[in-house]
Design a protein around this motif. Structure first.
Motif, PDB file in Angstrom:
ATOM      1  N   GLN A 124      31.492  35.662  40.301  1.00  0.00           N
ATOM      2  CA  GLN A 124      31.739  36.232  41.628  1.00  0.00           C
ATOM      3  C   GLN A 124      33.218  36.137  41.987  1.00  0.00           C
ATOM      4  O   GLN A 124      33.815  37.106  42.449  1.00  0.00           O
ATOM      5  N   ILE A 125      33.789  34.964  41.775  1.00  0.00           N
ATOM      6  CA  ILE A 125      35.217  34.775  42.090  1.00  0.00           C
ATOM      7  C   ILE A 125      36.068  35.677  41.206  1.00  0.00           C
ATOM      8  O   ILE A 125      37.016  36.312  41.672  1.00  0.00           O
ATOM      9  N   LYS A 126      35.707  35.772  39.925  1.00  0.00           N
ATOM     10  CA  LYS A 126      36.458  36.595  38.977  1.00  0.00           C
ATOM     11  C   LYS A 126      36.422  38.066  39.382  1.00  0.00           C
ATOM     12  O   LYS A 126      37.365  38.811  39.118  1.00  0.00           O
ATOM     13  N   ASN A 127      35.363  38.510  40.049  1.00  0.00           N
ATOM     14  CA  ASN A 127      35.252  39.905  40.473  1.00  0.00           C
ATOM     15  C   ASN A 127      36.107  40.224  41.693  1.00  0.00           C
ATOM     16  O   ASN A 127      36.711  41.289  41.767  1.00  0.00           O
ATOM     17  N   PHE A 128      36.148  39.339  42.692  1.00  0.00           N
ATOM     18  CA  PHE A 128      36.862  39.694  43.911  1.00  0.00           C
ATOM     19  C   PHE A 128      38.291  39.185  43.987  1.00  0.00           C
ATOM     20  O   PHE A 128      39.140  39.803  44.630  1.00  0.00           O
ATOM     21  N   LEU A 129      38.593  38.067  43.356  1.00  0.00           N
ATOM     22  CA  LEU A 129      39.926  37.479  43.507  1.00  0.00           C
ATOM     23  C   LEU A 129      41.055  38.378  42.997  1.00  0.00           C
ATOM     24  O   LEU A 129      42.055  38.538  43.695  1.00  0.00           O
ATOM     25  N   PRO A 130      40.929  39.014  41.843  1.00  0.00           N
ATOM     26  CA  PRO A 130      42.027  39.892  41.396  1.00  0.00           C
ATOM     27  C   PRO A 130      42.258  41.089  42.315  1.00  0.00           C
ATOM     28  O   PRO A 130      43.341  41.657  42.335  1.00  0.00           O
ATOM     29  N   VAL A 131      41.249  41.459  43.086  1.00  0.00           N
ATOM     30  CA  VAL A 131      41.386  42.591  44.004  1.00  0.00           C
ATOM     31  C   VAL A 131      42.086  42.161  45.288  1.00  0.00           C
ATOM     32  O   VAL A 131      43.008  42.818  45.757  1.00  0.00           O
ATOM     33  N   ILE A 132      41.650  41.042  45.868  1.00  0.00           N
ATOM     34  CA  ILE A 132      42.205  40.632  47.164  1.00  0.00           C
ATOM     35  C   ILE A 132      43.496  39.844  47.041  1.00  0.00           C
ATOM     36  O   ILE A 132      44.289  39.827  47.974  1.00  0.00           O
ATOM     37  N   ALA A 133      43.699  39.180  45.898  1.00  0.00           N
ATOM     38  CA  ALA A 133      44.925  38.392  45.709  1.00  0.00           C
ATOM     39  C   ALA A 133      45.252  38.322  44.220  1.00  0.00           C
ATOM     40  O   ALA A 133      44.989  37.303  43.574  1.00  0.00           O
ATOM     41  N   PRO A 134      45.818  39.391  43.676  1.00  0.00           N
ATOM     42  CA  PRO A 134      46.065  39.411  42.233  1.00  0.00           C
ATOM     43  C   PRO A 134      47.041  38.337  41.758  1.00  0.00           C
ATOM     44  O   PRO A 134      47.030  37.959  40.598  1.00  0.00           O
ATOM     45  N   GLU A 135      47.859  37.814  42.663  1.00  0.00           N
ATOM     46  CA  GLU A 135      48.840  36.799  42.274  1.00  0.00           C
ATOM     47  C   GLU A 135      48.250  35.390  42.249  1.00  0.00           C
ATOM     48  O   GLU A 135      48.895  34.461  41.791  1.00  0.00           O
ATOM     49  N   THR A 136      47.023  35.214  42.729  1.00  0.00           N
ATOM     50  CA  THR A 136      46.404  33.895  42.829  1.00  0.00           C
ATOM     51  C   THR A 136      45.475  33.655  41.645  1.00  0.00           C
ATOM     52  O   THR A 136      44.623  34.477  41.333  1.00  0.00           O
ATOM     53  N   SER A 137      45.619  32.509  41.026  1.00  0.00           N
ATOM     54  CA  SER A 137      44.734  32.158  39.904  1.00  0.00           C
ATOM     55  C   SER A 137      43.430  31.579  40.448  1.00  0.00           C
ATOM     56  O   SER A 137      43.370  31.086  41.587  1.00  0.00           O
ATOM     57  N   ILE A 138      42.410  31.629  39.627  1.00  0.00           N
ATOM     58  CA  ILE A 138      41.118  31.069  40.022  1.00  0.00           C
ATOM     59  C   ILE A 138      41.265  29.564  40.258  1.00  0.00           C
ATOM     60  O   ILE A 138      40.707  29.019  41.215  1.00  0.00           O
ATOM     61  N   ALA A 139      42.036  28.905  39.423  1.00  0.00           N
ATOM     62  CA  ALA A 139      42.232  27.462  39.575  1.00  0.00           C
ATOM     63  C   ALA A 139      42.898  27.140  40.911  1.00  0.00           C
ATOM     64  O   ALA A 139      42.496  26.197  41.610  1.00  0.00           O
TER      65      ALA A 139
END
Length: 137
Positions: free
Chosen positions: A91-106
């Motif tokens: 879930q995080i991998k799906n939305f995080l690159p869209v809303i904040a591409p500069e932020t890593s999952i970690a």
């Protein structure tokens, strides 16, 4: 209050769009309007009036506040590996690159956990003290 329903003679409109005009109509603006007016018939039907409740306004989270708290890419020195539920990770991998591409999952997860600890430090401390008792000598 009456409900208006619109019936459209689609064949007549398609014919006009294809260039087929009825024999009695000439090519001028008035004729075009008449064809479309004849093809669209508005009928009024009585309906029961239903009172609808307005939806309650939701509390809006300030996006900038969310962005400042969680979507900031923070340098992570001294990293260690932590396991995460696969479904949550996806879930995080799906939305995080869209809303904040500069932020890593970690970074995102670290920011969430840091705020959680900050908000609940008193209860965490209390639970720790209940579980931990120094050895009695």
């Amino acid at each position: 209050m009456a409900k208006k329903s619109v019936k459209v003679d689609e064949d007549r409109i398609r014919g006009y769009m294809a260039g087929r005009e009825p024999d009695e109509v000439s090519k001028d603006d008035c004729a075009v309007k008449n064809i479309l007016d004849e093809a669209i018939i508005v009928e009024e039907e009585p309906i029961e009036e239903v009172v609808q409740e307005k939806p309650k306004p939701r509390k809006k989270r300030e996006e900038s506040n969310y962005r400042q708290k969680y979507l900031m890419n923070t340098p992570l020195s001294g990293r260690i590996q932590v396991y995460l539920n696969r479904q949550l990770y996806d879930q995080i991998k799906n939305f995080l690159p869209v809303i904040a591409p500069e932020t890593s999952i970690a970074s995102y997860i670290s920011n969430i956990i840091a705020e959680h600890i900050e908000l609940n430090i008193e209860e965490i401390t209390q639970l720790y003290k209940e579980r931990f008792s120094p050895p009695k000598i």
